[in-house]
Enzyme design. Structure first.
Site, mmCIF file in Angstrom:
data_model
loop_
_atom_site.group_PDB
_atom_site.id
_atom_site.type_symbol
_atom_site.label_atom_id
_atom_site.label_comp_id
_atom_site.label_asym_id
_atom_site.label_seq_id
_atom_site.Cartn_x
_atom_site.Cartn_y
_atom_site.Cartn_z
ATOM 1 N N GLU A 168 53.896 -18.267 63.087
ATOM 2 C CA GLU A 168 53.595 -17.471 64.293
ATOM 3 C C GLU A 168 52.793 -16.212 63.917
ATOM 4 O O GLU A 168 51.804 -15.877 64.581
ATOM 5 C CB GLU A 168 54.933 -17.106 64.942
ATOM 6 C CG GLU A 168 54.876 -16.234 66.165
ATOM 7 C CD GLU A 168 56.303 -15.879 66.613
ATOM 8 O OE1 GLU A 168 57.165 -16.786 66.703
ATOM 9 O OE2 GLU A 168 56.562 -14.690 66.863
ATOM 10 N N SER A 219 64.331 -20.218 69.042
ATOM 11 C CA SER A 219 63.050 -19.555 69.279
ATOM 12 C C SER A 219 62.672 -19.614 70.755
ATOM 13 O O SER A 219 62.991 -20.567 71.448
ATOM 14 C CB SER A 219 61.947 -20.231 68.468
ATOM 15 O OG SER A 219 60.707 -19.674 68.821
ATOM 16 N N HIS A 254 58.798 -21.025 60.900
ATOM 17 C CA HIS A 254 58.207 -20.993 62.248
ATOM 18 C C HIS A 254 57.676 -19.594 62.547
ATOM 19 O O HIS A 254 56.542 -19.420 62.992
ATOM 20 C CB HIS A 254 59.274 -21.401 63.284
ATOM 21 C CG HIS A 254 58.929 -21.028 64.691
ATOM 22 N ND1 HIS A 254 59.049 -19.735 65.167
ATOM 23 C CD2 HIS A 254 58.447 -21.747 65.722
ATOM 24 C CE1 HIS A 254 58.651 -19.693 66.422
ATOM 25 N NE2 HIS A 254 58.285 -20.899 66.790
ATOM 26 N N ASN A 255 58.489 -18.604 62.274
ATOM 27 C CA ASN A 255 58.057 -17.225 62.548
ATOM 28 C C ASN A 255 56.882 -16.822 61.664
ATOM 29 O O ASN A 255 55.978 -16.126 62.113
ATOM 30 C CB ASN A 255 59.214 -16.250 62.337
ATOM 31 C CG ASN A 255 60.207 -16.290 63.479
ATOM 32 O OD1 ASN A 255 60.367 -17.320 64.136
ATOM 33 N ND2 ASN A 255 60.882 -15.193 63.739
ATOM 34 N N LYS A 301 63.388 -22.030 60.923
ATOM 35 C CA LYS A 301 63.081 -20.995 61.920
ATOM 36 C C LYS A 301 62.275 -19.856 61.279
ATOM 37 O O LYS A 301 61.336 -19.308 61.877
ATOM 38 C CB LYS A 301 64.385 -20.446 62.522
ATOM 39 C CG LYS A 301 64.221 -19.190 63.382
ATOM 40 C CD LYS A 301 63.469 -19.499 64.650
ATOM 41 C CE LYS A 301 63.161 -18.352 65.589
ATOM 42 N NZ LYS A 301 63.577 -17.035 65.365
#
Ligand code: ATR
Length: 480
Positions: free
Chosen positions: A190, A129, A186-187, A183
């Site tokens: 976000e 990232s 995480h996105n 990940k």
């Protein structure tokens, strides 16, 4: 041919930058390969200081690498990744390591890891990232794969990762697809964080009439406190920007239809499968979908709204309320994201250290924030924390913000300002803490129309009511 310590396959922007990052670190010699050789040549020519080992075929690429060979794939996710893995497994040997640094769906990574491992080769799905800038100067890296692969790979990835408070932003997340799973979450977080900040902007603009440049100043101020984060920082920059062509605030000439590349959708789809409410993330994904339906929006533009205009008496107090509402909603979004990580780890047998995940997100990545230290501390204090929001620090934080949060959501509803992420986060919070939920009514309905049965608060067993007429006869279907 010079021996390289690591190789990169796929030299589009992310791959090129990662290769340059690797080459800039002491002790690394980097072999590069791209399907179209011109890209390999032009990267080497543009960056002679990197002293790349250029290779034109997969055979040459493999021959250039010292053993165990380590290659990071940075190609278009999907078919591109599979094609490169197939080619590399032809020329690599047992013990070698193939790393997929693309944005792969974690279930693809689980499949690929199994297939590649069957050939004795290590396969590591690594979430990376931080975009182009992160790839070049230090990303946050979330590798999965075997412990054996991590032994070789760990020092290399530590050398190129972002540094946050003296620690490299990389940790071995877990086996096979764990890295890409984290990940993905995480996105998703976000998405929620971005939507929440956008809603805060909208409330302040519509409620106070401040200009985008003035709101940018508010965000700059917020960035000195508990909300300090990369996303708050860049939002201030976005709001400050003036359009060169029209002289208007740039935000007013940008078409208000948000796009996406799909990782938010994956997060929500996965969370639905795992039965984890990630409502903040889901509302963020849906908000982008609503924004991107111009025909529906045009058709609905004249639907009735509230009769009274949005008037804020005390602008400063309102802005402080919005700040608190943002903080509270953000805690919920992260709490939900970590719930999804816990559920994924349970489902796939990953030993994911939640506190370490928060740590490696402190630098390099888009959601980097001061706030992440609090998450690490919460899991350090209580590794078995059942919901992040119940950690003492966050409970106190919500205690200090919830009145403001409620005022903001109420005035948004009264004024017709859409705040799906703020509102749903509050609804989730109230649902979670409610001593009794109307789920009992839903269970009654289900038993009525489908004999789906229910459990009772006062005795064990499974029950079904004979609903016909006025009878409320109860039968124990399966009591024990
Ligand atoms: P960007 O969006 O930045 O262009 P991307 O689409 O994620 O990046 O990745 C493009 C990279 O994937 C390129 O290096 C591309 O190779 P070419 O330069 O030859 O097009 C690589 N790529 C895509 N499909 C591939 C395949 N089937 N085999 C090998 N490399 C492939």
């Amino acid at each position: 041919m010079a021996q390289a310590s690591i190789g990169v396959v796929g030299l589009a922007v992310m791959g090129s930058n990662l290769a340059r990052n690797l080459a800039s670190r002491e002790g690394n010699t980097v072999a590069i390969f791209n399907r179209t050789f011109e890209k390999t040549e032009s990267l080497a020519t543009a960056h002679p200081e990197a002293e790349f080992v250029t290779t034109g075929t997969y055979e040459e690429f493999a021959a250039s690498l010292s053993k165990p060979r380590t290659a990071i794939i940075m190609v278009q996710a999907g078919k591109g990744t599979d094609a490169v893995i197939d080619a590399l497994t032809e020329v690599f040997e047992p013990g070698d390591i193939i790393v997929d640094g693309g944005n792969a769906l974690y279930t693809d990574t689980i499949r690929r890891e199994r297939d590649v491992r069957a050939k004795g080769i290590n396969f590591v799905g690594a979430g990376i990232s931080g975009g182009e800038e992160g790839a070049l100067n230090g990303p946050s890296i979330m590798p999965g794969g075997s412990a054996e692969a991590w032994e070789t790979l760990g020092p290399i990835l530590r050398s190129i990762a972002a540094i946050a408070e003296g620690e490299p932003c990389v940790t071995h997340v877990g086996t096979d697809g764990a890295g890409h799973f984290v990940k993905m979450i995480h996105n998703g977080i976000e998405y929620a964080d971005m939507q929440l900040i956008a809603e805060a902007y909208d409330l302040i603009r519509q409620g106070t009439g401040l200009t985008p440049a003035e709101i940018a100043e508010v965000f700059v101020e917020w960035n000195t406190g508990e909300l300090e984060s990369y996303l708050i920082e860049i939002t201030a920059e976005v709001l400050k920007q003036v359009d060169a062509k029209t002289g208007k605030p740039l935000v007013d000439v940008i078409l208000d239809q948000a796009g996406s590349k799909g990782t938010g959708v994956w997060t929500v789809q996965t969370a639905l499968d795992l039965g984890v409410p990630v409502s903040g993330i889901a509302e963020a994904v849906f908000a982008r979908a609503v924004s991107s339906k111009p025909a529906q929006r045009a058709a609905a533009a004249n639907l009735p709204g509230p009769s009274t205009p949005f008037v804020v008496a005390d602008k400063e107090a309102f802005i402080e309320d919005v700040r608190k509402a943002l903080y509270a909603s953000k805690i919920i979004a992260y709490s939900q994201g970590f719930d999804a990580i816990v559920a994924g780890a349970e489902q796939y047998g990953w030993d994911i250290k939640k506190g370490d995940i928060a740590k490696i997100w402190r630098g390099g990545c888009i959601i980097r924030a001061r706030f992440l230290n609090r998450i690490t501390e919460a899991y350090a204090e209580n590794p078995g924390l059942v919901a992040l929001v119940t950690a003492p620090y966050f409970t106190d934080a919500i205690a200090g913000t919830q009145d403001a949060w409620r005022r903001v959501v109420a005035s948004a509803a009264q004024s017709g300002i859409p705040t799906p992420a703020f509102s749903s986060s509050l609804a989730y919070y109230d649902g979670l803490r409610a001593p009794r939920l109307p789920a009992a009514v839903v269970q009654g309905q289900r038993d009525f129309f489908g004999a789906h049965t229910y459990k009772r608060v006062d005795m064990d067993g499974t029950f079904h009511t004979l609903w016909s007429g006025d009878r409320t006869e109860v039968s124990a279907v399966d009591s024990h």
